[in-house]
Write a protein that holds these residues in place. Sequence first.
Motif, PDB file in Angstrom:
ATOM      1  N   MET A 177      31.412  28.953  47.560  1.00 12.41           N
ATOM      2  CA  MET A 177      29.904  28.545  47.454  1.00 12.41           C
ATOM      3  C   MET A 177      29.034  29.789  48.197  1.00 12.41           C
ATOM      4  O   MET A 177      28.141  30.134  47.299  1.00 12.41           O
ATOM      5  CB  MET A 177      29.655  27.396  47.986  1.00 12.41           C
ATOM      6  N   VAL A 178      29.453  30.228  49.056  1.00 13.37           N
ATOM      7  CA  VAL A 178      28.897  31.451  49.961  1.00 13.37           C
ATOM      8  C   VAL A 178      28.912  32.672  49.009  1.00 13.37           C
ATOM      9  O   VAL A 178      27.854  33.349  48.994  1.00 13.37           O
ATOM     10  CB  VAL A 178      29.439  31.497  51.398  1.00 13.37           C
ATOM     11  N   LEU A 179      30.060  32.752  48.795  1.00 13.21           N
ATOM     12  CA  LEU A 179      30.315  34.167  47.695  1.00 13.21           C
ATOM     13  C   LEU A 179      29.369  34.147  46.378  1.00 13.21           C
ATOM     14  O   LEU A 179      28.930  35.039  46.050  1.00 13.21           O
ATOM     15  CB  LEU A 179      31.732  34.487  47.384  1.00 13.21           C
ATOM     16  N   MET A 180      29.378  32.900  45.872  1.00 18.06           N
ATOM     17  CA  MET A 180      28.585  32.743  44.821  1.00 18.06           C
ATOM     18  C   MET A 180      27.168  32.903  45.086  1.00 18.06           C
ATOM     19  O   MET A 180      26.256  33.353  44.225  1.00 18.06           O
ATOM     20  CB  MET A 180      28.833  31.177  44.078  1.00 18.06           C
ATOM     21  N   ALA A 181      26.753  32.071  45.941  1.00 19.72           N
ATOM     22  CA  ALA A 181      25.380  32.297  46.608  1.00 19.72           C
ATOM     23  C   ALA A 181      24.923  33.615  46.786  1.00 19.72           C
ATOM     24  O   ALA A 181      23.654  33.991  46.598  1.00 19.72           O
ATOM     25  CB  ALA A 181      25.238  31.220  47.821  1.00 19.72           C
ATOM     26  N   LYS A 182      25.544  34.492  47.152  1.00 23.21           N
ATOM     27  CA  LYS A 182      25.273  35.946  47.523  1.00 23.21           C
ATOM     28  C   LYS A 182      25.796  36.761  46.271  1.00 23.21           C
ATOM     29  O   LYS A 182      25.209  37.960  46.387  1.00 23.21           O
ATOM     30  CB  LYS A 182      26.154  36.252  48.853  1.00 23.21           C
ATOM     31  N   GLY A 183      25.793  36.205  45.171  1.00 20.68           N
ATOM     32  CA  GLY A 183      25.997  37.063  44.048  1.00 20.68           C
ATOM     33  C   GLY A 183      27.198  38.045  44.124  1.00 20.68           C
ATOM     34  O   GLY A 183      27.058  38.929  43.449  1.00 20.68           O
ATOM     35  N   VAL A 184      28.141  37.593  44.884  1.00 19.02           N
ATOM     36  CA  VAL A 184      29.367  38.525  44.875  1.00 19.02           C
ATOM     37  C   VAL A 184      30.354  38.524  43.727  1.00 19.02           C
ATOM     38  O   VAL A 184      30.284  37.570  43.101  1.00 19.02           O
ATOM     39  CB  VAL A 184      30.330  38.227  46.017  1.00 19.02           C
ATOM     40  N   GLY A 185      30.537  39.583  42.964  1.00 18.84           N
ATOM     41  CA  GLY A 185      31.078  39.596  41.670  1.00 18.84           C
ATOM     42  C   GLY A 185      31.997  40.957  41.444  1.00 18.84           C
ATOM     43  O   GLY A 185      32.180  42.042  42.291  1.00 18.84           O
TER      44      GLY A 185
END
Length: 383
Positions: free
Chosen positions: A73-81
Amino acid sequence: MNQHLHPQPIPFIDVGAQRQRLGKKIDEAVSRVLAHCQFINGPEVTELEAALASFSGAKHVVSCASGTDALLMVLMAKGVGPGDAVICPSFTFCATGETVALTGATPVFVDVDAETFNMDAASLVCGIATAKRLGLAPKAVIPVDLFGQSADHDAIGAIAQEAGLFVLDDAAQSFGASYKGRRLGTVGLATATSFFPAKPLGCFGDGGAILTDDAELAERLRSIRVHGQGSDKYDNVRLGLTARLDTLQAAILIEKLKIFEDEIAARNRVAERYSRGLGNVVKVQRLAPGCTSVWAQYTIRLPEGTDRDAFAAALKAQGIPTAIYYPKSMHQQTAYQHFPVADGGLPVSESLSADVISLPMHAYLDEDTEDLIIAAVHGAVST
Ligand SMILES: Cc1ncc(COP(=O)(O)O)c(C=O)c1O
C-alpha cells in the motif's frame, strides 16, 4: 539418554501460554464484536489504531489486512512502478522484495551486516549505484528490522536523503523495538508491520498496520485500503485493494497490546540469558548501540564446519524445535534470481543463509527450559 528428555514437547513459539494468560479477556472482546456485528470497520478498528499510535508515538496508524499489504500500500501510494528501483536487503522474508516486484518496480538486493543481520549501509550505497548503472530510477529503500532488532536507521536515512529516496521501514518482525529511544513507527516516511500470529504482537489470523507522521500519506492509504475510494464511495479515485483489518482481529489486538510491554521485557530476559549461555560456543545476533529488539527470533550462527542438519536433529532428539530463517536469501530464490544485486555481491547474506538457525523464543519460556536448550546447543556443537 531418556533422562535428558523434556517431559513435554517444547514449543518454538508458545501462542497457547499467552492465550491462557489472556483467556477471558479475549473471549469477552470477541463476544462484544459478535454482539455488535460490525465485522468490517467496527469501533475496535479505530480504537486499536489510536492505541498503536500512542504506543509507538506515530501520528497516524492505518491498520490493514497483513504486513505484505502494508508494504504494498505504501509503494502504491507513492506511485512506485516500472522503471523504478527499490533497494532491499536480500536476507529477509520474501514479502520485502515481493511487494516491490508486484508494483512493476525492480527490487535491487543489497547485503547485510554479519553481526546484526540488518542492512549494511555500505552495500546500500553500492545498490543505489547499481540501480543507476542499470538505467533504473532509485525511488525508495526498505530497511528490514530483522528478527526484532531495529536497523541502523541514521546511517540508512542519511544515504537515502542524499540520494532522494524515501524510507519505508519493514518492521513486520519488530513492532515494539526502538531506535535511539524512538519506537519503530517513527523513523522514515512510513513503517509497515505485521500481526501474523507468530509475530511478537500477533493476532489470531492475518493483520498488519502502517505507521506514519505524514497526514496526506495516511489519507491516501485509507483510500487504497478500500479500492481507492474517494469522498463519494462509488467514485473511486485511484486503484486500491481490499486490505482492511477485521474488527475481530482488532478486538483481539487491543487486549494483547495491554500486556505487550511486559512480554517485550520477558523476551529480552530470555535473549540475555541465551546470549550469556551461548556466546562462547556460537555467534549470537549482536544488538547494535542504540538499538533494541523484541526478539521475534533468537538466531545463532553455527561455527564453520558444523553440519546444520545434524545440529537440528540433535536438538530435535531432545524435544527442542528449531527453524531456519532463511535457508535462501531472496536473490537465491527461483522467483527473484533475475533481479539485480549490488555490485560486489552479497557474501554475508549467502553465508548467513548457510549457517543460521533459530531457537525457541517467546515470552513464556522458563529458566529450566532455557538451561536445557543452552546445554543442548553446547552438546550439539561439540559433537
Ligand atoms: C520481514 C517481513 N516482512 C513482511 C512480512 C509480511 O507480513 P505478513 O505475513 O503479515 O503479510 C513478514 C512476515 O513474515 C516479514 O517477516
